[in-house]
Design a protein around this motif. Sequence first.
Motif, short mmCIF file in Angstrom:
data_model
loop_
_atom_site.label_atom_id
_atom_site.label_comp_id
_atom_site.label_asym_id
_atom_site.label_seq_id
_atom_site.Cartn_x
_atom_site.Cartn_y
_atom_site.Cartn_z
N LEU A 411 1.11 -1.31 0.10
CA LEU A 411 -0.26 0.19 0.16
C LEU A 411 0.65 1.30 0.00
N VAL A 412 0.36 2.35 -0.74
CA VAL A 412 1.06 3.15 -0.99
C VAL A 412 0.25 4.38 -0.28
N GLY A 413 -0.89 4.75 -0.70
CA GLY A 413 -2.24 5.34 -0.30
C GLY A 413 -3.64 4.65 -0.90
N ILE A 414 -4.02 6.12 -0.70
CA ILE A 414 -6.17 5.76 -1.88
C ILE A 414 -5.51 7.22 -2.58
N LEU A 415 -6.32 6.61 -3.56
CA LEU A 415 -6.61 7.99 -4.98
C LEU A 415 -7.71 8.40 -4.99
N GLU A 416 -8.82 8.69 -5.60
CA GLU A 416 -9.89 9.41 -5.36
C GLU A 416 -10.45 9.75 -6.89
N ILE A 417 -11.04 9.58 -7.66
CA ILE A 417 -10.46 10.34 -8.75
C ILE A 417 -12.41 10.62 -9.29
N VAL A 418 -12.83 11.74 -9.33
CA VAL A 418 -14.17 12.24 -9.48
C VAL A 418 -14.64 12.73 -11.52
N GLU A 419 -15.17 12.23 -11.74
CA GLU A 419 -15.64 12.53 -13.45
C GLU A 419 -17.15 13.28 -13.63
N ASP A 420 -16.82 13.64 -14.52
CA ASP A 420 -18.70 14.47 -14.66
C ASP A 420 -19.37 13.71 -15.87
N PHE A 421 -20.34 12.81 -15.43
CA PHE A 421 -20.65 12.26 -16.44
C PHE A 421 -21.84 12.37 -16.77
N THR A 422 -22.27 13.49 -16.68
CA THR A 422 -23.75 13.73 -17.28
C THR A 422 -23.67 13.88 -18.47
N GLU A 423 -22.95 14.32 -19.68
CA GLU A 423 -23.38 14.54 -20.56
C GLU A 423 -22.85 13.27 -21.66
N ILE A 424 -22.35 12.06 -20.77
CA ILE A 424 -22.19 10.94 -21.12
C ILE A 424 -23.94 10.21 -21.18
N LEU A 425 -24.31 10.24 -19.56
CA LEU A 425 -25.80 9.41 -19.88
C LEU A 425 -26.85 10.86 -19.72
N ASN A 426 -26.65 11.63 -20.55
CA ASN A 426 -27.77 12.87 -20.62
C ASN A 426 -27.76 12.49 -22.38
N ASN A 427 -26.35 12.42 -23.12
CA ASN A 427 -26.74 11.76 -24.36
C ASN A 427 -26.66 10.94 -25.12
N ARG A 428 -26.91 10.26 -24.00
CA ARG A 428 -26.60 8.30 -24.31
C ARG A 428 -26.10 7.71 -25.93
N ASP A 429 -27.49 7.77 -26.42
CA ASP A 429 -27.82 7.19 -27.92
C ASP A 429 -27.55 8.15 -28.48
N GLU A 430 -26.92 9.05 -28.35
CA GLU A 430 -26.00 10.25 -29.74
C GLU A 430 -25.18 10.16 -29.41
N ILE A 431 -24.11 9.16 -28.47
CA ILE A 431 -22.69 9.06 -28.49
C ILE A 431 -22.47 7.99 -29.20
N LEU A 432 -23.16 6.85 -29.41
CA LEU A 432 -23.06 5.42 -29.61
C LEU A 432 -23.50 5.06 -30.57
N LYS A 433 -24.11 6.48 -31.24
CA LYS A 433 -24.63 6.48 -32.41
C LYS A 433 -22.90 6.20 -33.04
N LYS A 434 -21.84 7.19 -32.53
CA LYS A 434 -20.39 7.65 -32.88
C LYS A 434 -19.70 7.10 -32.43
N VAL A 435 -19.39 6.11 -31.87
CA VAL A 435 -18.51 4.82 -31.49
C VAL A 435 -18.47 3.93 -32.89
N VAL A 436 -16.84 4.20 -32.69
CA VAL A 436 -16.11 3.81 -33.77
C VAL A 436 -15.00 2.49 -33.57
N VAL A 437 -15.57 1.38 -33.99
CA VAL A 437 -15.22 0.13 -33.12
C VAL A 437 -13.83 -0.35 -33.88
N LEU A 438 -12.98 -0.40 -32.99
CA LEU A 438 -11.41 -0.58 -32.85
C LEU A 438 -11.25 -2.10 -33.21
#
Length: 438
Positions: A411-438
Amino acid sequence: MSTNLEKIETLKRIIKLLHEGKSVQELKEQYSDLLRQVSPLEIPFLEQQLVREGLVTVNDILKLCDLHVELFRESLETRTLQGVPSGHPLDLLMKENDWIAKRAEILGMYASSLLAADQARAPGLLENINRILGDLKKLRLHYRKLQMIVFPYLERRGIIAVPRVFWGREDQAIRKLRELSIEIDSKLKSKEAIDHKNVAGRLLELSREIQDLAFREAKILFPALWALLGEGEWAAIHEIAGEFGYIVDADIHAWKPNVEPVLPYQIKPVITDEQLARVPEEFRQVVAEKLVPDDYQVNRDGDLNLSTGFLDKVELEGIFKALQLEITFADTNRRVRFFTKSEIAEGFPRAKTIIGRRLEFCHPPRLENYVKLNVEILERGQEKYRVFWTRMGDRILRVIVSRVNDSNGQLVGILEIVEDFTEILNNRDEILKKVVVL
């Protein structure tokens, strides 16, 4: 046709004819005498020169490769590598390649049966084909090891076109494999009718492409790698490929190098006389000619030497600002030592005054015990991370609290990561249309 200039002019003429719709068979008959003067291992270097001069695209080279390998297939069939130790990364890559070739051959056999089958027999054959396709999806791991671990050693030496052509072929095969697998699986589940003659033709084409790739690896790529790469380079490939894993049963401890691993940026990007002496005769003239090696210096004075690369203070701070997330790090005493502020995304409000503060005091009193409980779970190693979702006004935030370990798992420590998912969750269908398959 003894000079490189004459050879390149011939290749340019052939590529033009390919563009005009001439078939590989037609060009094989028309240019076989001229092309036979170019060795199967010489052509990638001539192709590389064409690409570097902007005369052709990688897709042009893919077509030219078909023609050239077809001409030399008979002589290449007899080429085998000698002296590769058991458990050596090249030994394991060759075994993977054999595994892929055999399954591609089986796929071709089933596809031929499907082509000749009536409508009643087709579903049963498709079930078997679907299982084979599922198995063949593992080939992506084999290709990934070549693309991300092996090819950089060639590129460092100035050999550019060879890895680009191979990667183009591999990507093409993966996409066709994925598309056919999705299509067949969907039709079988829905019990919809399927044009099995059409599918059989595409499966046969895929089978041929994968087998051809396996042939090129075994007879052209692997002998070149065996001649050019030193033990230190193989030691690094061995170590990293072991982390990626293999698609065949592999004892990665069977081969133990006697030297330290050498990464691409650490090698002197030249082909030495010693390496040249081990290069196959037909390859020797090509690698002896002048290439443009990549001598870029990665590590500079003042850089932090990290386990995954080099950064200076300006680059590091710039990276943290550019991340679409914000992090807070607390040491083993649960005291805040570091945090970031993103220029793109905003997490919880924080200021320099939290440096040295108890981690739990950075949260409302009602959450203090909850924070302590989750930190204790991570400290004990019961979980690697915990995920929480919360709202801040009209924004939806994902919070990941993660255990941070050193290279020994301590153990070295604890990391807290904060991400804003508002746009992703509110525009899920539009984002899925733009998904590029790798």
